[in-house]
Design a protein around this motif. Structure first.
Motif, mmCIF file in Angstrom:
data_model
loop_
_atom_site.group_PDB
_atom_site.id
_atom_site.type_symbol
_atom_site.label_atom_id
_atom_site.label_comp_id
_atom_site.label_asym_id
_atom_site.label_seq_id
_atom_site.Cartn_x
_atom_site.Cartn_y
_atom_site.Cartn_z
ATOM 1 N N LEU A 94 -5.542 1.799 1.821
ATOM 2 C CA LEU A 94 -5.773 3.193 1.504
ATOM 3 C C LEU A 94 -4.668 3.959 1.821
ATOM 4 O O LEU A 94 -4.249 4.955 0.963
ATOM 5 C CB LEU A 94 -6.768 3.537 2.402
ATOM 6 N N ALA A 95 -3.557 3.545 2.527
ATOM 7 C CA ALA A 95 -2.214 4.006 2.590
ATOM 8 C C ALA A 95 -1.314 3.877 1.312
ATOM 9 O O ALA A 95 -0.718 5.225 1.033
ATOM 10 C CB ALA A 95 -1.592 3.779 3.940
ATOM 11 N N GLY A 96 -1.428 3.035 0.821
ATOM 12 C CA GLY A 96 -0.466 2.655 -0.488
ATOM 13 C C GLY A 96 -1.158 2.657 -1.866
ATOM 14 O O GLY A 96 -0.674 2.290 -2.717
ATOM 15 N N LEU A 104 -4.926 -5.282 -7.540
ATOM 16 C CA LEU A 104 -4.359 -6.135 -6.419
ATOM 17 C C LEU A 104 -5.271 -5.382 -5.006
ATOM 18 O O LEU A 104 -5.678 -6.267 -4.258
ATOM 19 C CB LEU A 104 -2.861 -6.027 -6.117
ATOM 20 N N ALA A 105 -5.419 -4.251 -5.019
ATOM 21 C CA ALA A 105 -6.212 -3.598 -3.792
ATOM 22 C C ALA A 105 -7.434 -3.966 -3.887
ATOM 23 O O ALA A 105 -8.147 -4.689 -2.824
ATOM 24 C CB ALA A 105 -6.107 -2.085 -3.859
ATOM 25 N N LEU A 136 -0.738 -12.349 -0.728
ATOM 26 C CA LEU A 136 -1.172 -11.000 -1.454
ATOM 27 C C LEU A 136 -0.441 -9.912 -0.744
ATOM 28 O O LEU A 136 0.068 -8.683 -1.712
ATOM 29 C CB LEU A 136 -2.509 -11.020 -1.629
ATOM 30 N N LEU A 137 -0.079 -9.756 0.493
ATOM 31 C CA LEU A 137 0.314 -8.586 1.152
ATOM 32 C C LEU A 137 1.652 -8.698 0.966
ATOM 33 O O LEU A 137 2.131 -7.248 1.020
ATOM 34 C CB LEU A 137 -0.100 -8.634 2.632
ATOM 35 N N VAL A 138 2.545 -9.681 0.763
ATOM 36 C CA VAL A 138 3.847 -9.735 0.531
ATOM 37 C C VAL A 138 4.131 -9.141 -0.619
ATOM 38 O O VAL A 138 4.542 -8.083 -0.973
ATOM 39 C CB VAL A 138 4.170 -11.059 0.512
ATOM 40 N N GLU A 139 3.112 -9.304 -1.822
ATOM 41 C CA GLU A 139 3.131 -8.907 -3.301
ATOM 42 C C GLU A 139 2.814 -7.263 -3.181
ATOM 43 O O GLU A 139 3.559 -6.444 -3.791
ATOM 44 C CB GLU A 139 2.236 -9.375 -3.912
ATOM 45 N N TRP A 140 1.651 -6.988 -2.476
ATOM 46 C CA TRP A 140 1.440 -5.442 -2.109
ATOM 47 C C TRP A 140 2.726 -4.725 -1.469
ATOM 48 O O TRP A 140 2.791 -3.719 -1.774
ATOM 49 C CB TRP A 140 0.214 -5.569 -1.153
ATOM 50 N N ASN A 141 3.137 -5.342 -0.539
ATOM 51 C CA ASN A 141 4.494 -4.363 -0.185
ATOM 52 C C ASN A 141 5.463 -4.105 -0.844
ATOM 53 O O ASN A 141 6.155 -3.200 -1.004
ATOM 54 C CB ASN A 141 4.944 -5.142 1.099
ATOM 55 N N LYS A 142 5.501 -4.865 -2.108
ATOM 56 C CA LYS A 142 6.573 -4.782 -3.039
ATOM 57 C C LYS A 142 6.128 -3.705 -3.979
ATOM 58 O O LYS A 142 7.003 -2.745 -4.707
ATOM 59 C CB LYS A 142 6.522 -5.980 -3.853
ATOM 60 N N THR A 143 4.875 -3.422 -4.112
ATOM 61 C CA THR A 143 4.197 -2.295 -4.987
ATOM 62 C C THR A 143 3.901 -0.986 -4.396
ATOM 63 O O THR A 143 3.821 -0.073 -4.969
ATOM 64 C CB THR A 143 2.923 -2.788 -5.946
ATOM 65 N N ALA A 144 3.501 -1.036 -3.081
ATOM 66 C CA ALA A 144 3.276 0.129 -2.376
ATOM 67 C C ALA A 144 4.268 1.089 -2.202
ATOM 68 O O ALA A 144 5.502 0.646 -1.993
ATOM 69 C CB ALA A 144 2.586 -0.259 -0.984
ATOM 70 N N PRO A 145 3.985 2.255 -2.297
ATOM 71 C CA PRO A 145 5.169 3.260 -2.048
ATOM 72 C C PRO A 145 5.648 3.529 -0.640
ATOM 73 O O PRO A 145 4.926 3.048 0.350
ATOM 74 C CB PRO A 145 4.372 4.663 -2.508
#
Length: 153
Positions: A94-96, A104-105, A136-145
């Protein structure tokens, strides 16, 4: 939960509907307490056990309270940990959340669907899902603002 499901009247009706003229309904159970004490085989319990099942089903109101003796088992503790783990994932999502990372979310939000089975099977599937989510969270952290800097008054 097993007691609640077995005590339902529709369970008996369903079982009787699956077999031609069943003589007697027998419950084959392997309680965790007896398993922990070394009992290797299931118990065969006849219709006389139905009142006990109903009584156990009535104890469902104790779930999650300090009086929930079944909640002390390692598997139940792990299930509670998984709920907290999933809530943290949702907060992260929700934060990103953005249009670019929506797919991905959704994939991350659906991850608990892969946690299935009973006891050791469930623990193995939970561990596998947690590893997948970590990737998947590693990938998420690359895309999250990046979070907006906080202003200190």
């Amino acid at each position: 939960e097993v007691a609640r499901l077995l005590a339902k009247p529709c369970f008996d009706q369903s079982a009787k509907g699956q077999f031609e003229a069943p003589e007697r309904l027998v419950y084959h159970l392997h309680p965790p307490l007896l398993r922990a004490l070394g009992l290797k085989q299931k118990l065969s319990l006849g219709p006389w056990f139905r009142p006990v099942l109903r009584a156990l089903a009535g104890l469902r109101r104790l779930r999650g309270t300090p009086l929930d003796v079944f909640g002390l088992a390692a598997l139940r503790r792990k299930e509670r940990e998984l709920i907290a783990w999933y809530e943290q994932i949702l907060e992260t999502l929700l934060a990103g959340l953005q249009a670019e990372n929506h797919e991905l979310a959704v994939q991350l939000a659906r991850s608990p669907d892969g946690i299935r089975g009973y006891e050791q099977v469930k623990l193995r599937s939970a561990a596998a899902v947690q590893r997948q989510v970590a990737d998947l969270l590693v990938e998420w952290n690359k895309t999250a603002p990046e979070p907006a800097p906080r202003r200190i008054p």
